[in-house]
Scaffold this motif. Structure first.
Motif, mmCIF file in Angstrom:
data_model
loop_
_atom_site.group_PDB
_atom_site.id
_atom_site.type_symbol
_atom_site.label_atom_id
_atom_site.label_comp_id
_atom_site.label_asym_id
_atom_site.label_seq_id
_atom_site.Cartn_x
_atom_site.Cartn_y
_atom_site.Cartn_z
ATOM 1 N N LYS B 36 0.828 -1.206 0.000
ATOM 2 C CA LYS B 36 0.000 0.000 0.000
ATOM 3 C C LYS B 36 0.860 1.253 0.000
ATOM 4 O O LYS B 36 2.016 1.214 0.446
ATOM 5 C CB LYS B 36 -0.917 -0.009 1.220
ATOM 6 N N PRO B 37 0.287 2.355 -0.465
ATOM 7 C CA PRO B 37 1.028 3.625 -0.509
ATOM 8 C C PRO B 37 1.648 3.961 0.837
ATOM 9 O O PRO B 37 1.002 3.848 1.879
ATOM 10 C CB PRO B 37 -0.062 4.642 -0.880
ATOM 11 N N GLY B 38 2.882 4.348 0.822
ATOM 12 C CA GLY B 38 3.581 4.708 2.044
ATOM 13 C C GLY B 38 4.233 3.524 2.735
ATOM 14 O O GLY B 38 5.144 3.695 3.537
ATOM 15 N N GLN B 39 3.769 2.348 2.396
ATOM 16 C CA GLN B 39 4.310 1.157 3.046
ATOM 17 C C GLN B 39 5.750 0.913 2.631
ATOM 18 O O GLN B 39 6.160 1.240 1.523
ATOM 19 C CB GLN B 39 3.447 -0.042 2.666
ATOM 20 N N ARG B 40 6.486 0.336 3.545
ATOM 21 C CA ARG B 40 7.874 0.060 3.248
ATOM 22 C C ARG B 40 8.019 -1.293 2.584
ATOM 23 O O ARG B 40 7.383 -2.268 2.991
ATOM 24 C CB ARG B 40 8.687 0.075 4.544
ATOM 25 N N LEU B 41 8.845 -1.334 1.568
ATOM 26 C CA LEU B 41 9.099 -2.597 0.900
ATOM 27 C C LEU B 41 10.066 -3.416 1.738
ATOM 28 O O LEU B 41 10.794 -2.870 2.576
ATOM 29 C CB LEU B 41 9.714 -2.348 -0.475
ATOM 30 N N PRO B 42 10.078 -4.738 1.529
ATOM 31 C CA PRO B 42 11.128 -5.535 2.178
ATOM 32 C C PRO B 42 12.500 -5.028 1.732
ATOM 33 O O PRO B 42 12.618 -4.405 0.679
ATOM 34 C CB PRO B 42 10.862 -6.946 1.633
ATOM 35 N N THR B 43 13.506 -5.277 2.517
ATOM 36 C CA THR B 43 14.843 -4.814 2.146
ATOM 37 C C THR B 43 15.315 -5.537 0.897
ATOM 38 O O THR B 43 14.835 -6.632 0.568
ATOM 39 C CB THR B 43 15.839 -5.085 3.272
ATOM 40 N N GLU B 44 16.240 -4.927 0.221
ATOM 41 C CA GLU B 44 16.741 -5.522 -1.016
ATOM 42 C C GLU B 44 17.266 -6.922 -0.764
ATOM 43 O O GLU B 44 17.040 -7.838 -1.550
ATOM 44 C CB GLU B 44 17.834 -4.632 -1.599
ATOM 45 N N ARG B 75 18.120 6.484 1.272
ATOM 46 C CA ARG B 75 19.356 5.822 1.667
ATOM 47 C C ARG B 75 19.387 5.617 3.171
ATOM 48 O O ARG B 75 19.122 6.532 3.935
ATOM 49 C CB ARG B 75 20.534 6.702 1.235
ATOM 50 N N GLY B 76 19.715 4.442 3.540
ATOM 51 C CA GLY B 76 19.806 4.135 4.961
ATOM 52 C C GLY B 76 18.478 3.800 5.601
ATOM 53 O O GLY B 76 18.430 3.322 6.723
ATOM 54 N N SER B 77 17.408 4.060 4.878
ATOM 55 C CA SER B 77 16.085 3.871 5.475
ATOM 56 C C SER B 77 15.305 2.750 4.795
ATOM 57 O O SER B 77 14.810 1.848 5.456
ATOM 58 C CB SER B 77 15.310 5.188 5.381
ATOM 59 N N GLY B 78 15.198 2.814 3.498
ATOM 60 C CA GLY B 78 14.457 1.767 2.802
ATOM 61 C C GLY B 78 13.752 2.318 1.582
ATOM 62 O O GLY B 78 13.893 3.482 1.239
ATOM 63 N N SER B 79 13.004 1.456 0.923
ATOM 64 C CA SER B 79 12.203 1.874 -0.227
ATOM 65 C C SER B 79 10.732 1.814 0.152
ATOM 66 O O SER B 79 10.302 0.911 0.849
ATOM 67 C CB SER B 79 12.471 0.964 -1.428
ATOM 68 N N PHE B 80 9.993 2.780 -0.331
ATOM 69 C CA PHE B 80 8.604 2.913 0.070
ATOM 70 C C PHE B 80 7.713 3.070 -1.153
ATOM 71 O O PHE B 80 8.108 3.693 -2.141
ATOM 72 C CB PHE B 80 8.437 4.129 0.982
ATOM 73 N N VAL B 81 6.522 2.537 -1.055
ATOM 74 C CA VAL B 81 5.554 2.736 -2.119
ATOM 75 C C VAL B 81 5.165 4.209 -2.141
ATOM 76 O O VAL B 81 4.893 4.797 -1.096
ATOM 77 C CB VAL B 81 4.308 1.858 -1.903
ATOM 78 N N ALA B 82 5.175 4.812 -3.318
ATOM 79 C CA ALA B 82 4.841 6.233 -3.449
ATOM 80 C C ALA B 82 3.420 6.470 -2.977
ATOM 81 O O ALA B 82 2.555 5.617 -3.135
ATOM 82 C CB ALA B 82 5.018 6.684 -4.887
ATOM 83 N N ASP B 83 3.198 7.612 -2.373
ATOM 84 C CA ASP B 83 1.877 7.844 -1.786
ATOM 85 C C ASP B 83 0.979 8.676 -2.682
ATOM 86 O O ASP B 83 -0.188 8.829 -2.398
ATOM 87 C CB ASP B 83 2.003 8.500 -0.416
ATOM 88 N N SER B 84 1.516 9.241 -3.747
ATOM 89 C CA SER B 84 0.662 9.987 -4.657
ATOM 90 C C SER B 84 0.565 9.256 -5.973
ATOM 91 O O SER B 84 1.569 8.900 -6.563
ATOM 92 C CB SER B 84 1.241 11.380 -4.907
#
Lengths: 257, 257
Positions: B36-44, B75-84
């Motif tokens: 879902k938007p804003g959600q963090r993806l699993p790490t690479e 960087r250092g945080s993660g990848s996130f689903v775009a919210d817009s």
DNA sequence: TTAGTAAGGTTGTCAGACATCTTTTACCAG
DNA sequence: CTGGTAAAAGATGTCTGACAACCTTACTAA
């Protein structure tokens, strides 16, 4: 001239990711024509050496260009500039941002005004007929109990088409995808519906007449009037209608038929 | 729902590149709502392990999603689903098509005229200063022997920014990528260069004055004049200049062997 | 409680290697 | 010389391991 390309291979200094910088420079080189459609790009190794980065960076940059449709890669052969390179314009519409819709309306107005001006000058008689039909379709849809949103958009689209400039059509289609909900709000604003409908019909008629008469400036003025009033009508819409817009995405239009 | 996730993590079997398959599955997971938007993806690392691929593949796939605006990475945080939600407009610029450039100029004129109008009304004093500086930069670049193409574009961009509508800025940046070349032609047309430069400076000055004075309609008229003349200047450019554009790096036409 | 800091986790980048496929070269038979 | 075939070279695709830059959290000390 080997170093005619030199400008495209400047240092990578800014704060962005190396991969983004590289993607940017490479796509610039494509848009500039330094790299022409069908032409083969330097090998990944060559690019990485030239920019002083690792091959990973190059590959991720190429991955972006590939996704953008700017290049295609063939294993064992190389990467090539796409035959007809495309550029993408991406708009973000922040969730439940009324302001964003207003700003988009401004942009749409800019384009549609010019489209009407050109349409008045360049329209063929066939295109004029299409516009007339599109206008009639709105009435018909409304009389049949529909909202006429699709037909309204088709009316504006038919004008853009009569401008005989493909980029206008594409742009207006693009905006409308975002604005469809907003247009729906105006048209489903039950409180003022009848008043609004009459206004809209009159405004549409004025635009059509100006285009039919080949009066470019008049057509432009009419569209300005129409879209400015459309913005006003939108601003008058009850807040609860906007809420419904923003969360409409779950179910496909549960609007009363 | 539960097994919808399972679908997203199927084997990667088809003939496509691993990276494409992965990008496809991940984007599907986003469209499905599994992510879902804003959600963090699993790490690479986690993704690579789950799919049984290397991290390179994951990174290139994410690079594609990033380019599509589906995710953002920190960087250092993660990848996130775009919210817009984003929509993209793609223009194709047929190769060697002078007509396409003209049509794009028309579209650009539509947008920039309105941008100038709004800028005259909404500009802050800081933004006005930026416009002034941008104009000075053009002169400086030219005096230093440059073409001033970049600076010319920056000038127009600063006006769009003063309109305080992000969509205008984005649009103009978009058009300019295509038009950069055409602008360069005008500015490197040695035959008429001095004449053209004087015209351009005067036209820019007129626009600036109108915006400074808050005269919306005057600003709009000045931009119409400027861009219409720009089109004329472009049409006057010798054909060989266009040729040079289109086949700048076309040296090896000589038949080898 | 709060500020500072250390530890661990995550993305970004680098280096080198091998697999798979394509293109070119070299060689040989005719 | 020609044509075909096989080897070699070259390119992208993938894997592995490592380090750098950055963020987050938790713990420590004042």
């Amino acid at each position: 001239m080997a170093h005619a390309v030199a400008n495209s291979y400047d240092r990578l200094n800014t704060g962005l990711d190396l991969t983004r910088q590289m993607a940017q420079q490479l796509s610039q080189a494509i848009y500039n024509g330094d790299l022409k459609p069908g032409q083969r790009l330097p090998t990944e190794a060559a690019v990485s050496q030239r920019y002083g980065t690792s091959r990973s960076v190059v590959r991720e940059a190429l991955s972006m260009l590939r996704q953008s449709g700017l290049i295609v890669s063939r294993r064992g052969s190389g990467s090539f500039v796409a035959d007809s390179p495309t550029a993408e314009l991406r708009f973000k519409l922040p969730h439940r941002s009324f302001q964003a819709v207003i700003e988009l309306l401004e942009l749409r107005r800019a384009v549609e005004v010019e489209a009407a001006r050109l349409a008045a000058i360049r329209r063929t008689s066939s295109q004029l007929r299409h516009i007339r039909n599109a206008m009639a379709d709105i009435d018909e849809a409304v009389e049949n109990g529909g909202t006429g949103v699709e037909e309204d958009m088709a009316f504006h689209r038919s004008i853009a088409k009569a401008a005989n400039n493909a980029y206008f059509t594409a742009s207006i289609d693009f905006y409308n995808r975002f604005l469809q909900h907003a247009i729906a709000v105006t048209r489903t604003n039950e409180a003022q519906r009848l008043t609004f409908m009459e206004q809209v019909v009159a405004e549409h008629q004025a635009i059509l007449n100006a285009i039919a008469d080949g009066e470019a400036e008049a057509a432009a003025r009419c569209v300005v009037t129409h879209l400015s009033r459309a913005e006003k009508r939108l601003r008058q819409a009850p807040a609860e209608l906007f809420d419904r817009i923003d969360k409409k995405e779950d179910a496909p239009t549960s609007t009363p038929n």
